[in-house]
Scaffold this active site. Structure first.
Site, mmCIF file in Angstrom:
data_model
loop_
_atom_site.group_PDB
_atom_site.id
_atom_site.type_symbol
_atom_site.label_atom_id
_atom_site.label_comp_id
_atom_site.label_asym_id
_atom_site.label_seq_id
_atom_site.Cartn_x
_atom_site.Cartn_y
_atom_site.Cartn_z
ATOM 1 N N HIS A 242 47.151 76.045 47.409
ATOM 2 C CA HIS A 242 47.356 77.500 47.497
ATOM 3 C C HIS A 242 46.809 78.114 48.798
ATOM 4 O O HIS A 242 47.552 78.582 49.653
ATOM 5 C CB HIS A 242 46.669 78.191 46.310
HETATM 6 C C1 BDR Z 1 44.167 80.673 43.240
HETATM 7 O O1 BDR Z 1 43.216 80.533 42.187
HETATM 8 C C2 BDR Z 1 42.136 79.764 42.601
HETATM 9 O O2 BDR Z 1 41.715 78.917 41.584
HETATM 10 C C3 BDR Z 1 42.567 79.051 43.853
HETATM 11 O O3 BDR Z 1 41.468 78.845 44.710
HETATM 12 C C4 BDR Z 1 43.581 79.988 44.462
HETATM 13 O O4 BDR Z 1 42.967 80.951 45.281
HETATM 14 C C5 BDR Z 1 45.488 80.127 42.783
HETATM 15 O O5 BDR Z 1 45.952 80.836 41.690
#
Ligand code: BDR
Ligand code: CA
Length: 313
Positions: A242
């Protein structure tokens, strides 16, 4: 020309990779500071993880501040089930020698935006939007001074990852996301719709390990840990990656596609709390407040990440 950025983050393995990608790119990105926020795990642990990553990169001159301990109105929801109890399970990183700065992260954001020339500082958010929203509430004069906010947040076509309707960063603090999205500041949103197409397939993780430096090894160990949960959940050969998409967008926007639309945050329903209601087909007259990215060139993204990680120790 380097671009001045502040990174607001809750590391998190994918946050850590984003930090390393930015720390490896001083020719394009001038990291003024890093601010920790409560999210994947509690604030103190996220701040400690940010210090560890800065030390891993060798860029110990970059200041790290701690921001808010909890969302604006909600009880903190964390994600140890994905990231492990430390938030950064996988590699065995030493306890950091570097200390946090004294100033609260929200005041650091405010003071920096008031000091730097207007329109020069980009905020990169990799976690819940609490710190940025609190800064905008405490000091509304900073809004027109922000060049842009680039956030990993939200989902529409890929719906949710923490609930059927919501992406984690928005779900944790929907009121903060609402404050930011209605602030009038230019926003680029990088949702699950992008990150679910950027999979950490095994040959890509092996590529990080093969670089032969400590950062490549740590990234491979981090992502090998964090992808287990997502691979089982989604049934894919690799997990989404992500937060590094935020930094990759700043470095190479041509790798991404998107369009300007309205995104509104659901804050009242319990069922759909934190849903990013994206008017992707421009059905309403609501103001286009977001550049909403929809896809990325995943091969080019991993090539960029591998090339940049190789520049680090
Ligand atoms: C987001 O949620 C977090 O767990 C990750 O770091 C990312 O920023 C993805 O949904
Ligand atoms: Ca994050």
């Amino acid at each position: 020309m380097t671009r001045k950025i502040i990174i607001d983050t809750d590391p998190g393995q994918d946050d850590a990779v984003a930090l390393l990608l930015a720390l490896a790119s001083p020719e394009e990105l001038d990291i003024l500071g890093i601010v920790a926020v409560a999210g994947n795990v509690g604030l103190a642990q996220n701040a400690r993880n940010a210090l560890k990553i800065v030390e891993l990169s060798g860029r110990t001159e970059v200041p790290v501040h701690a921001g808010c301990e909890r969302p604006m109105r909600r009880k903190l929801v964390t994600a140890e089930h994905v990231h492990g109890p430390t938030g950064l399970d996988g590699p065995d990183l030493p306890e950091p020698q570097k200390k946090l700065e004294d100033k609260h992260g929200v005041d650091y954001i405010i003071d920096t935006l008031r000091t730097e020339p207007p329109g020069t500082v980009t905020l990169c958010t990799l976690g819940p939007l609490t710190n940025v929203a609190m800064a905008l509430v405490k000091a509304p004069d900073i809004a027109p001074r922000i060049r842009e906010i680039v956030m990993m947040a939200g989902a529409y076509f890929e719906v949710g990852n923490i609930t059927p309707a919501a992406e984690f960063n928005v779900y944790v603090d929907p009121e903060a996301a609402d404050v930011v999205l209605t602030s009038g500041v230019p926003i680029t949103m990088i949702p699950l719709d992008v990150t679910h197409g950027v999979l950490s397939l095994s040959h890509r993780l092996e590529g990080f390990a093969r670089i032969g430096n400590r950062c490549g090894k740590a990234v491979s160990e981090m992502l090998n840990f964090s992808e287990r949960f997502d691979m089982e959940k989604y049934g894919n050969e690799g997990a989404p990656l992500h937060d590094p998409c935020v930094i990759a967008w700043l470095l190479k926007p041509d790798l991404f596609d998107g369009r300007k639309i309205n995104v509104t945050i659901e804050t009242t329903s319990e069922l759909t709390r934190g849903m990013t209601v994206a008017d992707y087909w421009r059905i309403t007259d609501r103001p286009k407040n977001v550049l909403y990215l929809r896809s990325a060139d995943d091969d080019a993204f991993y090539a960029l990440l591998t090339e940049r990680l190789a520049r680090l120790p």
